[in-house]
Motif scaffolding. Structure first.
Motif, mmCIF file in Angstrom:
data_model
loop_
_atom_site.group_PDB
_atom_site.id
_atom_site.type_symbol
_atom_site.label_atom_id
_atom_site.label_comp_id
_atom_site.label_asym_id
_atom_site.label_seq_id
_atom_site.Cartn_x
_atom_site.Cartn_y
_atom_site.Cartn_z
ATOM 1 N N LYS A 106 115.206 -5.333 -53.574
ATOM 2 C CA LYS A 106 114.634 -6.656 -53.848
ATOM 3 C C LYS A 106 113.175 -6.727 -53.396
ATOM 4 C CE LYS A 106 117.556 -9.305 -55.922
ATOM 5 N NZ LYS A 106 117.238 -9.805 -57.268
ATOM 6 N N GLU A 107 112.912 -6.148 -52.213
ATOM 7 C CA GLU A 107 111.529 -6.155 -51.713
ATOM 8 C C GLU A 107 110.606 -5.445 -52.705
ATOM 9 O OE1 GLU A 107 112.946 -5.842 -47.093
ATOM 10 O OE2 GLU A 107 111.700 -4.219 -47.881
ATOM 11 N N VAL A 108 111.084 -4.315 -53.221
ATOM 12 C CA VAL A 108 110.259 -3.552 -54.167
ATOM 13 C C VAL A 108 110.155 -4.294 -55.494
ATOM 14 C CG1 VAL A 108 110.139 -1.392 -55.476
ATOM 15 C CG2 VAL A 108 110.758 -1.344 -53.059
ATOM 16 N N ALA A 109 111.299 -4.834 -55.971
ATOM 17 C CA ALA A 109 111.310 -5.512 -57.280
ATOM 18 C C ALA A 109 110.422 -6.760 -57.268
ATOM 19 C CB ALA A 109 112.746 -5.870 -57.658
ATOM 20 N N ASP A 110 110.242 -7.377 -56.098
ATOM 21 C CA ASP A 110 109.364 -8.540 -56.007
ATOM 22 C C ASP A 110 107.909 -8.170 -56.238
ATOM 23 O OD1 ASP A 110 111.139 -10.521 -55.647
ATOM 24 O OD2 ASP A 110 111.083 -10.496 -53.451
ATOM 25 N N ARG A 111 107.586 -6.911 -55.917
ATOM 26 C CA ARG A 111 106.183 -6.501 -56.034
ATOM 27 C C ARG A 111 105.918 -5.687 -57.293
ATOM 28 N NH1 ARG A 111 104.658 -4.174 -50.141
ATOM 29 N NH2 ARG A 111 106.128 -5.367 -48.944
ATOM 30 N N LYS A 112 107.010 -5.190 -57.910
ATOM 31 C CA LYS A 112 106.851 -4.252 -59.008
ATOM 32 C C LYS A 112 107.670 -4.785 -60.175
ATOM 33 C CE LYS A 112 107.166 0.805 -59.172
ATOM 34 N NZ LYS A 112 107.365 0.888 -60.572
ATOM 35 N N LYS A 113 107.077 -4.879 -61.371
ATOM 36 C CA LYS A 113 107.807 -5.509 -62.480
ATOM 37 C C LYS A 113 109.093 -4.766 -62.824
ATOM 38 C CE LYS A 113 104.062 -7.023 -65.174
ATOM 39 N NZ LYS A 113 103.168 -6.023 -65.355
ATOM 40 N N GLN A 114 108.963 -3.469 -63.001
ATOM 41 C CA GLN A 114 110.130 -2.691 -63.418
ATOM 42 C C GLN A 114 110.452 -1.623 -62.387
ATOM 43 O OE1 GLN A 114 109.131 -1.188 -67.312
ATOM 44 N NE2 GLN A 114 110.174 -2.948 -68.207
ATOM 45 N N VAL A 115 111.722 -1.528 -62.030
ATOM 46 C CA VAL A 115 112.134 -0.495 -61.076
ATOM 47 C C VAL A 115 112.909 0.560 -61.868
ATOM 48 C CG1 VAL A 115 113.406 -0.033 -58.950
ATOM 49 C CG2 VAL A 115 112.221 -2.211 -59.236
ATOM 50 N N THR A 116 112.336 1.753 -61.958
ATOM 51 C CA THR A 116 112.941 2.797 -62.796
ATOM 52 C C THR A 116 113.881 3.694 -61.979
ATOM 53 O OG1 THR A 116 111.218 4.355 -62.255
ATOM 54 C CG2 THR A 116 110.799 2.916 -64.147
ATOM 55 N N ALA A 117 114.497 4.648 -62.695
ATOM 56 C CA ALA A 117 115.418 5.581 -62.029
ATOM 57 C C ALA A 117 114.705 6.342 -60.914
ATOM 58 C CB ALA A 117 115.970 6.561 -63.058
ATOM 59 N N LEU A 118 113.473 6.781 -61.176
ATOM 60 C CA LEU A 118 112.746 7.544 -60.153
ATOM 61 C C LEU A 118 112.449 6.678 -58.938
ATOM 62 C CD1 LEU A 118 110.149 9.725 -62.094
ATOM 63 C CD2 LEU A 118 112.223 10.463 -60.933
ATOM 64 N N ASP A 119 112.113 5.378 -59.203
ATOM 65 C CA ASP A 119 111.863 4.460 -58.080
ATOM 66 C C ASP A 119 113.126 4.300 -57.251
ATOM 67 O OD1 ASP A 119 109.246 3.863 -58.890
ATOM 68 O OD2 ASP A 119 109.951 2.327 -60.286
ATOM 69 N N LEU A 120 114.258 4.067 -57.950
ATOM 70 C CA LEU A 120 115.526 3.844 -57.233
ATOM 71 C C LEU A 120 115.883 5.051 -56.368
ATOM 72 C CD1 LEU A 120 117.952 2.167 -59.772
ATOM 73 C CD2 LEU A 120 116.975 1.182 -57.711
ATOM 74 N N GLU A 121 115.726 6.225 -56.967
ATOM 75 C CA GLU A 121 116.038 7.451 -56.234
ATOM 76 C C GLU A 121 115.182 7.522 -54.962
ATOM 77 O OE1 GLU A 121 116.566 11.138 -58.764
ATOM 78 O OE2 GLU A 121 114.953 11.736 -57.426
ATOM 79 N N ALA A 122 113.896 7.182 -55.093
ATOM 80 C CA ALA A 122 112.990 7.251 -53.937
ATOM 81 C C ALA A 122 113.365 6.206 -52.885
ATOM 82 C CB ALA A 122 111.552 7.055 -54.395
ATOM 83 N N ILE A 123 113.667 4.983 -53.339
ATOM 84 C CA ILE A 123 113.979 3.912 -52.383
ATOM 85 C C ILE A 123 115.267 4.234 -51.635
ATOM 86 C CG2 ILE A 123 114.572 1.457 -52.116
ATOM 87 C CD1 ILE A 123 113.265 0.982 -54.865
ATOM 88 N N VAL A 124 116.282 4.646 -52.398
ATOM 89 C CA VAL A 124 117.588 4.878 -51.754
ATOM 90 C C VAL A 124 117.516 6.072 -50.800
ATOM 91 C CG1 VAL A 124 119.995 5.473 -52.176
ATOM 92 C CG2 VAL A 124 118.880 3.762 -53.539
#
Ligand code: KIV
Ligand code: ZN
Length: 527
Positions: free
Chosen positions: A365-383
């Protein structure tokens, strides 16, 4: 695929053993397990999970992998000493398929200067070690270390002994990356002549990359008759590293027309495995690295771009999708809920439930608030970033920084200490990142020497997540840490705190081990 197929090459992955011996890499048991699960998903045949005698931490990680990772053979490394072999056995014994890998040098350089013994003694040690290991398991691998600089006839004698005692795989290491492709073919051909029993076991190669020939030499080994290749993801390992798994695997896949050989690796898992290893080890992948480098499928010149637009194969010998670089269709945004996140993570191979899912969701949620689209690569990095947070480690609580071109930067940072208390430090610096790093040192009361600092974007685009890797030295330990955030100052602070925490943890473990060893010596009665 049939493992007894003569055209099938066994992929022996040593990322967690030889790879982990690279300076600054400090993986904990949880991270090693995560990597081992991914290696199993990748489809490697053997995972060399560690060198159990070297530390209780290594033993624990190998044991956890043996117990929890189904599929591949799980191997533990051991010198020829009885205690090493016992430790390796105890660590791997719970695996469905366990292997003990024992080694001793056959080169005179090593025998004289390192082992300070004789050739006769080496033969005796090899015999005793393989025999001892075979009492425990049916699957025993023997390596004559530094074989390519050793007298071939002597190495052949030692290999004969290992086979007589029941070794099932003989691995020929090019320990210091010294041999050359043609020379290695001739070497192995002669070894087959001198050791007829070699045809009844699996012959393997383990090549280092000191002259950039590890993959070429491994391939020569296979051309000479080897059917196991030892390699590491992203080519990590001692000094210049090992043969790179992804290059070896794609060489078998792309040029099957020429050599007819195959592996059981699912090449579509390669990119993800490479990213995971890079993140967890802090070893960045060079942009032009074969197969997994950022530019491996990029076309810069107009002529090349024109060709690829007309027909991909004009300038590409493999398809990016074959190595798992296809653009995944997963895209989440700030309105996506917990279920959508869990489904997306599952598609990416992460099983995240309960508290871990709550933490991942908060971070998402913190990332999605700042970034319009959260992609697979983003999710992998965040998790992966979230999974690195541990209750018993130092953690970044918050930070503030004032900076500009007309004033000296000033940072205030709060670090949550392993005790749970929050410590605050304040510092100026040569820039905002430097000020943050000094403030963290003050907060934690630890002096560190920064050895390496890199920033990368996880994806393309202006709102890409930043991924920072820090390597530092403190308390006599070199350690790395990574951090991911939309803001690179935050990613830098996270990475620094993690590196510091890893180094302090490593130092504490080493101290505890030294104290245990000292106590054991004191308890041992004199002669
Ligand atoms: O490089 C080497 O010789 C090794 C052996 C232990 C196989 O890593
Ligand atoms: Zn090695």
């Amino acid at each position: 695929m049939d493992a007894t197929d003569p055209d099938r090459v066994v992929i022996f992955d040593t990322t967690l053993r030889d790879g982990e011996q690279s300076p600054g890499i400090s993986l904990n048991t949880g991270e090693k397990l995560e990597i081992a699960h991914q290696l199993a998903r990748l489809g490697v045949d053997v995972i060399e999970a560690g060198f159990p005698i070297t530390s209780p931490g290594d033993f624990e990680a190998v044991q956890a992998i043996a117990r929890e990772v189904p599929g591949p053979v799980i191997a533990g490394l051991a010198r020829t000493h009885v205690q090493d072999i016992d430790a390796a056995y105890n660590a791997v014994r719970d695996a469905a398929r366990a292997r003990i890998h024992t080694f001793i040098s056959t080169s005179d350089i090593h025998i004289t200067h390192q082992l300070q013994t004789t050739r006769e003694d080496v033969k005796g040690q090899a015999r005793a070690a393989v025999a001892h290991a075979r009492q425990y398991v049916d699957d025993v691998e023997f390596s004559p270390m530094d074989a390519t600089r050793a007298e071939l006839e002597f190495t052949a004698e030692v290999v004969c002994i290992a086979i007589e005692e029941g070794a099932t795989t003989i691995n020929i290491p090019d320990t210091v990356g010294y041999t050359m492709p043609q020379e290695f073919i001739a070497y192995l051909g002669r070894l087959y002549d001198l050791v007829p029993g070699l045809r009844d076991v699996v012959l393997s190669v383990h090549c280092h990359d000191d002259l950039g020939l590890a993959v070429a030499n491994s391939f020569s080994g296979v051309m000479a008759g080897c059917r196991q290749v030892e390699c590491a993801v992203n080519g990590i390992g001692e000094r210049a590293g090992n043969a790179s798994l992804e290059e070896v695997v794609m060489l078998f896949r792309v040029r099957e027309d020429a050599h007819g050989l195959t592996t059981a690796v699912n090449s579509r898992e390669i990119a993800r495995t490479s990213r995971m290893i890079s993140r967890l080890t802090g070893y960045a992948v060079q942009p032009n690295k074969a197969v997994v480098g950022r530019n491996a499928f990029a076309h810069e010149s107009g002529i090349h771009q024109d060709g690829v637009l007309k027909e991909r194969t004009t300038y590409e010998i493999m398809d990016a999708t074959e190595v798992g670089l296809e653009s995944n269709s997963i895209v989440l945004g700030k309105h996506s809920g917990r279920h959508a996140l869990r489904d997306a993570l599952e598609q990416l191979g992460f099983k995240v439930e309960g508290n871990a899912l709550n933490a991942a969701f908060k971070r998402f949620k913190e990332v999605a608030d700042r970034k319009k689209q959260v992609t697979a690569l983003d999710l992998e990095a965040i998790v992966s970033d979230e999974m690195r947070e541990r209750a018993d480690a130092h953690e970044l609580a918050w930070f503030e920084v004032e900076a500009g071109s007309r004033r000296e930067p000033l940072a205030r940072v709060a670090v949550k200490m392993p005790s749970g208390e929050e410590a605050v430090g304040e510092s100026s610096g040569d820039g905002p990142v430097d000020a943050i790093f000094h403030a963290i040192q003050k907060a934690s009361g630890t002096e560190c020497e920064l050895r390496q600092y890199t920033v990368e974007a996880v994806t393309e685009g202006e709102d890409a997540l930043g991924q920072v890797t820090v390597m530092l030295r403190t308390a006599g330990r070199l350690a790395t840490g990574q951090g991911v955030a939309t803001d690179i100052l935050e990613a830098s602070a996270r990475a620094y705190v993690r590196a510091l925490s890893n180094a302090l943890e490593g130092a504490a473990i080493r101290e505890a081990e030294a104290a245990t060893a000292e106590a054991a010596v004191e308890r041992t009665p004199g002669p």
